[in-house]
Motif scaffolding. Structure first.
Motif, mmCIF file in Angstrom:
data_model
loop_
_atom_site.group_PDB
_atom_site.id
_atom_site.type_symbol
_atom_site.label_atom_id
_atom_site.label_comp_id
_atom_site.label_asym_id
_atom_site.label_seq_id
_atom_site.Cartn_x
_atom_site.Cartn_y
_atom_site.Cartn_z
ATOM 1 N N LEU A 179 0.830 -1.211 0.000
ATOM 2 C CA LEU A 179 0.000 0.000 0.000
ATOM 3 C C LEU A 179 0.863 1.260 0.000
ATOM 4 N N VAL A 180 1.957 1.222 0.754
ATOM 5 C CA VAL A 180 2.874 2.368 0.786
ATOM 6 C C VAL A 180 3.481 2.600 -0.586
ATOM 7 N N ALA A 181 3.902 1.518 -1.252
ATOM 8 C CA ALA A 181 4.504 1.634 -2.582
ATOM 9 C C ALA A 181 3.504 2.201 -3.585
ATOM 10 N N ILE A 182 2.258 1.696 -3.546
ATOM 11 C CA ILE A 182 1.221 2.195 -4.458
ATOM 12 C C ILE A 182 0.936 3.666 -4.177
ATOM 13 N N ALA A 183 0.859 4.025 -2.883
ATOM 14 C CA ALA A 183 0.591 5.416 -2.509
ATOM 15 C C ALA A 183 1.695 6.342 -3.018
ATOM 16 N N LEU A 184 2.944 5.908 -2.874
ATOM 17 C CA LEU A 184 4.061 6.729 -3.352
ATOM 18 C C LEU A 184 4.000 6.908 -4.865
ATOM 19 N N ALA A 185 3.638 5.851 -5.568
ATOM 20 C CA ALA A 185 3.524 5.953 -7.023
ATOM 21 C C ALA A 185 2.462 6.975 -7.413
#
Length: 491
Positions: free
Chosen positions: A14-20
């Motif tokens: 979720l953190v990776a998707i949010a950063l993207a």
């Protein structure tokens, strides 16, 4: 904790998707196209997922390839988009590392890797310092044909180091690590970054560095296996000579004289017996690979015919010999998961780095950094030094050298070269730094958790020693390397 019903860790994903998405919705610079900005968002999300270990790096790479193809970020034509997403799998550099990892399996299977280590210990093992040098020299000997630094330091050398420490009753369970085990564990580990810096084929990310250097210089600088090995030879040897002494000073073992270690090595050599058929073939392949990678046949007979062989072709020759002689079987190759894993994630990351460059993102990012440094008006020596140090110590935030190199090296190369630094000097320093940075933490590369997990070194000790060794190594490569490269006419 990993989910029991999903194939990924929820929070890091979720953190990776949010950063993207954050990157995608940030104000887009005029210099970057919509496709370039989307590629950057996918790239940042991928690197974040790798750092957070949302999935294995191979699985994350499959997702990245899928996203690049589905979004059409490189082309509106679906056929072209998937070809671009898979384009890097035709790169010889990627296959060089994958095939070399397969070849390295022969060192373990035949026992030749262990035999080499025992030979060194039997020769230099009368003192604890001598054992340290034996481990370091074993690493150095195996490095040219062992592109998995984890397999080399953690799979071949570490079990031998543990056996020696245990033979002196130096174990964490007995609270006797200070006897000799702590010192040997540190030597075991800190040999790894130095040898990784010395050969293109000593760690998997090095060919990625070669690719990024070629891209940043429009192929004006193409680091061959021989060029890299010659450039890193003298600073690497000096670093190898200094490292056991520095660690001996930082953590002197209580046991100084170790005649039992020599006897221990001799007993294990006796158990191995005479050099067997498969070991002889493995040794023959080892020598052939070194001779061909160093372009020795061409140097000796090039006046009569062209005998140069591509480095990847050489690796295929070595693997073919091992398969034809039965030293390795196809089942061995299929079971070598590290090689196939490397092929997938390496191909995906090289593809993304290439697309970022082609879509103009690297030019924009490097131009921004260059503008900051130009406004500071500090000259290329200081500016280049700052870039090297930032690149080195930013590894505290990375658990993967490949992710770190992919994320930062391309832009740093462009900036350093544009500031007026001598091209080969800056390129070689940055290339060496990409391995030197492994010294810093207990998660810096795959080898570190293996050796740290044996519990001979505390966390505080690991970080303190890692910082000291990073300074020693960067000074050696800057001073000794700089003078050596000047002598070679590289700058």
């Amino acid at each position: 904790m990993p989910s029991t019903s999903l194939g990924f860790r929820l929070v890091p994903m979720l953190v990776a998707i949010a950063l993207a998405f954050v990157v995608w919705f940030l104000p887009q610079p005029d210099e970057v196209t919509n496709q370039g900005w989307l590629m950057l968002a996918i790239f940042i999300g991928t690197i974040a997922a790798i750092i957070g270990k949302a999935m294995s790096i191979g699985a994350i790479s499959i997702l990245a390839i899928t996203l690049v193809a589905v979004t059409g970020v490189t082309s509106d034509d679906p056929g072209t988009a998937i070809r671009d997403a898979l384009g890097s799998f035709s790169s010889p550099l990627i296959w060089l590392i994958a095939i070399a990892v397969m070849i390295a399996r022969g060192l373990i299977k035949t026992g030749l890797g262990a035999r080499i280590s025992y030979y060194f210990i039997s020769a230099f093992g009368k003192r604890s310092l001598g054992i340290g040098y034996s481990l370091a020299l074993s690493e150095l000997t195996l490095a040219p044909v062992t592109p998995s630094n984890t397999a080399r330091g953690g799979g071949i050398i570490h079990p031998i180091m543990l056996s020696i420490a245990q033979s002196f009753d130096s174990t964490p369970e007995q609270n006797t690590t200070e006897k000799i085990g702590k010192y040997l564990a540190l030597v075991n580990y800190h040999s790894n970054p130095i040898t990784s810096a010395m050969f293109i084929t000593a760690t998997a990310p090095n060919p990625l560095t070669v690719k990024l250097v070629a891209d940043a210089t429009d192929s004006a600088i193409t680091l061959s296996w021989t060029t890299w090995a010659l450039a890193m030879l003298l600073p690497g040897l000096v670093a190898i000579l200094l490292m056991p002494l520095v660690l001996y000073w930082l953590h002197p073992p209580e046991i100084k004289h170790t005649p039992d270690a020599k006897r221990f090595a001799q007993e294990n050599l006796a158990k191995l017996g005479r050099l067997g058929r498969n070991e002889k073939i493995m040794l023959f392949v080892f020598v052939i690979l070194l001779l061909l990678w160093a372009d020795v046949p061409h140097l000796l007979f090039g006046g009569y015919m062209d005998l140069s062989i591509n480095a990847t072709t050489t690796a295929f020759i070595g693997l073919s010999i091992l398969l034809m002689t039965g030293v390795l079987t196809w089942q061995d190759i299929l079971a070598e998961k590290t090689a196939w894993d490397t092929l997938v994630w390496f191909g995906a990351l090289v593809m993304m780095a290439t697309q970022l460059n082609e879509l103009g993102v690297i030019d924009w990012f490097s131009g921004t950094i260059q503008g900051w440094l130009n406004s500071a008006d500090i000259g290329w020596p200081l500016a280049s030094g700052l870039l090297i140090l930032v690149f080195l110590y930013s590894h505290y935030f990375f658990a993967s050298t490949t992710a770190h190199i992919t994320a930062m090296m391309g832009a740093f190369l462009v900036v350093g070269l544009s500031l007026g630094a001598p091209p080969m000097l800056f390129v070689l320093l940055l290339a060496a730094t990409s391995s030197i940075m492994m010294t810093l933490t207990h998660y810096a590369t795959g080898t570190s958790p293996v050796i740290f997990g044996s519990n001979y070194v505390t966390l505080a000790e690991w970080w303190r020693v890692g910082f000291v060794m990073s300074i020693v190594n960067i000074v050696v490569w800057t001073l000794v390397g700089g003078l050596w490269w000047k002598l070679l006419g590289y700058w």
